[in-house]
Design a protein around this motif. Structure first.
Motif, PDB file in Angstrom:
ATOM      1  N   GLY A  62     -25.964 -11.206 -49.162  1.00 31.05           N
ATOM      2  CA  GLY A  62     -24.818 -11.157 -50.061  1.00 31.05           C
ATOM      3  C   GLY A  62     -24.628 -12.483 -50.763  1.00 31.05           C
ATOM      4  O   GLY A  62     -25.530 -13.313 -50.826  1.00 31.05           O
ATOM      5  N   THR A  63     -23.428 -12.706 -51.269  1.00 34.65           N
ATOM      6  CA  THR A  63     -23.177 -13.897 -52.085  1.00 34.65           C
ATOM      7  C   THR A  63     -22.277 -14.931 -51.414  1.00 34.65           C
ATOM      8  O   THR A  63     -21.898 -15.905 -52.047  1.00 34.65           O
ATOM      9  CB  THR A  63     -22.539 -13.488 -53.422  1.00 34.65           C
ATOM     10  N   HIS A  64     -21.923 -14.734 -50.165  1.00 37.05           N
ATOM     11  CA  HIS A  64     -21.038 -15.695 -49.501  1.00 37.05           C
ATOM     12  C   HIS A  64     -21.714 -17.060 -49.417  1.00 37.05           C
ATOM     13  O   HIS A  64     -22.871 -17.165 -49.013  1.00 37.05           O
ATOM     14  CB  HIS A  64     -20.659 -15.204 -48.105  1.00 37.05           C
ATOM     15  N   PRO A  65     -21.022 -18.136 -49.797  1.00 35.41           N
ATOM     16  CA  PRO A  65     -21.645 -19.469 -49.876  1.00 35.41           C
ATOM     17  C   PRO A  65     -21.957 -20.118 -48.530  1.00 35.41           C
ATOM     18  O   PRO A  65     -22.611 -21.153 -48.486  1.00 35.41           O
ATOM     19  CB  PRO A  65     -20.613 -20.295 -50.644  1.00 35.41           C
ATOM     20  N   SER A  66     -21.536 -19.527 -47.407  1.00 38.29           N
ATOM     21  CA  SER A  66     -21.762 -20.174 -46.115  1.00 38.29           C
ATOM     22  C   SER A  66     -23.196 -20.012 -45.605  1.00 38.29           C
ATOM     23  O   SER A  66     -23.590 -20.689 -44.660  1.00 38.29           O
ATOM     24  CB  SER A  66     -20.795 -19.611 -45.069  1.00 38.29           C
ATOM     25  N   TRP A  67     -24.003 -19.130 -46.202  1.00 39.57           N
ATOM     26  CA  TRP A  67     -25.365 -18.913 -45.737  1.00 39.57           C
ATOM     27  C   TRP A  67     -26.202 -20.181 -45.920  1.00 39.57           C
ATOM     28  O   TRP A  67     -26.158 -20.825 -46.961  1.00 39.57           O
ATOM     29  CB  TRP A  67     -26.033 -17.767 -46.493  1.00 39.57           C
TER      30      TRP A  67
END
Length: 72
Positions: A62-67
């Motif tokens: 997905g697009t969550h910045p924590s990855w």
């Protein structure tokens, strides 16, 4: 199969941890999405190429910045 790439979502709690792996043996590729760390659930999908494995891994993250990508 060797891990080609590995990402995790930065959450170290047992329930919140998510990992995505791309693995290969040089000819076959698969992507694993893991929920809950090593003792959690996982799903593996075979892919026809490195490119398709990267597309699937991107979609599962997905697009969550924590990855974060983990070093090999």
């Amino acid at each position: 199969m060797m891990v080609e790439q590995h990402w995790w979502n930065g959450d170290s709690s047992p329930r919140g941890r998510r990992d995505v792996y791309i693995r290969t043996d040089g000819q076959r590729w698969d992507v694993e999405a893991q929920i809950g760390g090593a003792s959690g659930r996982s799903r593996v999908q075979e892919c026809t190429s490195r490119t398709s494995a990267l597309i699937l891994a991107d979609a599962w993250r997905g697009t969550h910045p924590s990855w974060r990508q983990m070093p090999r």
